[in-house]
Design a protein around this motif. Structure first.
Motif, short mmCIF file in Angstrom:
data_model
loop_
_atom_site.label_atom_id
_atom_site.label_comp_id
_atom_site.label_asym_id
_atom_site.label_seq_id
_atom_site.Cartn_x
_atom_site.Cartn_y
_atom_site.Cartn_z
N GLU A 188 -3.65 2.07 8.12
CA GLU A 188 -3.14 3.24 7.41
C GLU A 188 -1.95 2.85 6.52
O GLU A 188 -1.87 3.25 5.35
CB GLU A 188 -2.73 4.29 8.45
N GLU A 189 -1.03 2.05 7.07
CA GLU A 189 0.16 1.65 6.33
C GLU A 189 -0.21 0.85 5.09
O GLU A 189 0.34 1.05 4.01
CB GLU A 189 1.10 0.81 7.22
N SER A 190 -1.16 -0.07 5.25
CA SER A 190 -1.54 -0.90 4.10
C SER A 190 -2.24 -0.05 3.05
O SER A 190 -2.16 -0.33 1.84
CB SER A 190 -2.42 -2.08 4.53
N GLY A 191 -2.94 1.01 3.46
CA GLY A 191 -3.59 1.91 2.51
C GLY A 191 -2.56 2.69 1.71
O GLY A 191 -2.70 2.88 0.49
N ALA A 192 -1.49 3.15 2.39
CA ALA A 192 -0.42 3.88 1.70
C ALA A 192 0.25 2.98 0.67
O ALA A 192 0.47 3.38 -0.49
CB ALA A 192 0.60 4.39 2.72
N SER A 193 0.54 1.75 1.08
CA SER A 193 1.24 0.87 0.16
C SER A 193 0.34 0.46 -1.01
O SER A 193 0.79 0.35 -2.16
CB SER A 193 1.81 -0.32 0.94
N ALA A 194 -0.95 0.26 -0.77
CA ALA A 194 -1.89 -0.06 -1.85
C ALA A 194 -1.99 1.11 -2.83
O ALA A 194 -2.05 0.92 -4.05
CB ALA A 194 -3.26 -0.40 -1.28
N MET A 195 -1.98 2.34 -2.31
CA MET A 195 -2.05 3.52 -3.17
C MET A 195 -0.84 3.57 -4.09
O MET A 195 -0.95 3.90 -5.28
CB MET A 195 -2.11 4.78 -2.30
#
Lengths: 378, 378
Positions: free
Chosen positions: A270-277
């Motif tokens: 989830e965290e890596s998805g937020a940062s990629a977004m």
């Protein structure tokens, strides 16, 4: 009833033989399913077993059948053994990105004892695998032995456990592209089935998903709803599932006249998805469609979009992958590509039992087809 | 190496005896740890084991030691067997609220095969239990057999598995106040340890948390930061952990001059926490402090507060319970009462091994003390 009375009074094979009026050898043959025993005698022995309450000792039966009637369910990583305690102060092993086909938090470990397992359980994927495996094995009287193999020593323990015959074979969920366990098991000639194709070629059976087909479904859905500025958050590039989902997405977009797709790499968390977004929005503030290569990253992306005041799906349509419980509980609920993890895990168990009963069979692979589940996010 | 060559070429006890220049009986005595074998001969046998690559068959050793060196980790519920398929169309078993000491989604089941397991894994609590159990057992060469017992039939299977000696004892995580399994195991005289005190009295060992002390910490923290209109979302009233957390909270509030505390009952799930928060706000729109009896309910409450435009902690301070990963990932991160689940699960395993090595020991209980973990929400 106390344990002492249980030990003293447990009915024996002799008791059954006496009650049935046959020899111990005959009782043993009936219990172990040897053919060519007179049906009348078989019935008499079975009645005597019921009357005496005799339960055949599994260890004794294993010696006869040379089978443990036991399967190891192994979750493996790619770590080394930690160095001696005095040698270092910080975390002793570098963290490693998650890497199998499901939704994934990082399944590397760097936070001390137990953190590998903590990461494994933080991922909805693992519970789905166990559910599928248990649903298949339990009606067959088999209960999986749960093992974790994230270091050299624990990998050796798994191989030794299988060699000793404590389990007849292994179902392996590997969390890392560099995981040596599949090759170790194969080299030892031990029966095993993997969840997802290994990152490096190993002669081992596996179940997997047609990841490219799933990514195609996502691309076509975004295009069909009119999205024209589409980006993707990919899984780790060193992981087959990450590679295949990206390749399938890019390929379909190109076939529809979109030669360039902005890509940000995530780690299935989830965290890596937020940062990629955040990285994608910084360069492409006007994007109107997103394909995240798993649900957890899609959830993280939706949070960032909401914080920026962008509506899902009105401003940006979002599609995830896996259809884990993260998809249903996301706000808004995620449109996603379903990976039938429970069915795939059950098939993995079926392949292993098949291999155990017919050891001469060649290694094989079973590939499942994904489906699109349309909810509110796209 | 193929499986065939493995079966054909596996070193035997005879090979070891030959290499060591001793009898098979001597090899067997050394391998099974029988005392009074000449240390020189012991060393020779060990060398021969290493040279030949012999691995003692676990089944054979079990017959000698009368121990399986195996522990069952059982997650149990309170369901009945589903009726025959033709008898009903809808879900066959009523859903039942979750009920043990941890964070909890409903662990009842009503959605077909596998949904009990799905619910179990949806709860961060279960992964913490496995982590604690495996961390304790693995260095001792023991790997838990994972079993689920949510129906009459599957409960019988667990009892039968233990009776047959397939596992030496059971670690039981019960998810329901009406779960019959602890009494079934105890009545059969089988060794087991429970996570959390059973709702109905059973002579069985368990580990538990001082829930009332934890609730006291939460009440004192809310009062110390100046909250004066405080409510609580309680766990299910039929569950010891739910009862104890509510009792401890009410008692502390009363001692500080707050004789009445609004209470809404939840089911240890995020959804039930959100709905309880809505009920509380409808009657008490001005409340400024909340104690939720677990983190998942606190997360649901925070979502509702945010949707109402109420800031956490400025308008309403929120405290959870458990310190599961839901607490750290909540926005804002939750102040919570820590239940050291991993340590408690390890202690559960320690108690069981202790019981197995000394079967005459009386049943016992070990109670852990909670601590307050202060983050942003209160």
């Amino acid at each position: 009833m106390t344990e002492d009375s249980r030990a003293a009074g447990a009915p024996t094979l002799e008791d059954v033989a006496k009650a049935a009026g046959v020899s111990r050898a005959t009782v043993s043959r009936v219990i172990n399913g040897v053919r060519n025993v007179d049906p009348v005698i078989q019935a008499a022995v079975r009645d005597a077993v019921a009357v005496t309450g005799y339960t055949p000792n599994r260890a004794a039966r294993s010696l006869v059948t040379r089978k443990a009637d036991s399967i190891a369910l192994v979750v493996s990583g790619a770590g080394d053994d930690p160095p001696p305690v005095a040698a270092t102060a910080g975390p002793s092993v570098s963290a490693a990105p998650g890497s199998r086909g499901g939704d994934g938090e990082s399944a590397g470990f760097g936070g001390g004892v137990g953190s590998f397992m903590t990461e494994v359980f933080a991922d909805p994927f693992f519970g789905r695998v166990v559910t599928g495996v248990v649903n298949f094995l339990r009606p067959r009287g088999i209960h999986p032995v749960l093992m974790f193999a994230e270091t050299s020593r624990t990998r050796d323990e798994v191989v030794s456990y299988l060699r000793q015959g404590s389990a007849d074979g292994a179902l392996v969920v590997s969390t890392h592209a560099e995981d040596p366990l599949p090759a170790l098991i194969t080299d030892a000639g031990l029966p095993a089935v993997l969840y997802a194709r290994p990152a490096r070629p190993v002669r081992i059976s596996y179940v997997d998903l047609a990841h490219q087909d799933g990514a195609r479904l996502a691309a076509e859905h975004l295009l069909a709803r009119g999205c024209r500025r589409i980006a993707t958050i990919a899984g780790p590039f060193d992981v087959p599932a990450g590679q295949d989902r990206l390749a399938g997405f890019r390929d379909t977009m190109a076939r529809h006249g979109h030669p360039y797709i902005p890509v940000a790499e995530g780690e299935f968390t989830e965290e890596s998805g937020a940062s990629a977004m955040e990285r994608l929005l910084a360069e492409h503030p006007d994007l109107d469609g997103l394909f995240a290569a798993n649900d957890l990253m899609a959830v993280g992306a939706c949070q960032v979009l909401r914080e920026r005041g962008l509506r899902v799906p009105e401003d940006v349509a979002v599609i995830g992958f896996d259809d884990s419980r993260a998809a249903a509980s996301c706000r808004p609920p995620l449109t996603t590509v379903r990976q039938p993890v429970e069915d795939m895990a059950a098939e993995m168990a079926r392949l292993l039992l098949d291999r155990l009963s017919r050891p001469d069979r060649p290694v094989t692979s079973v590939i499942f087809e994904p489906t699109l589940v349309v909810r509110a996010s796209a």
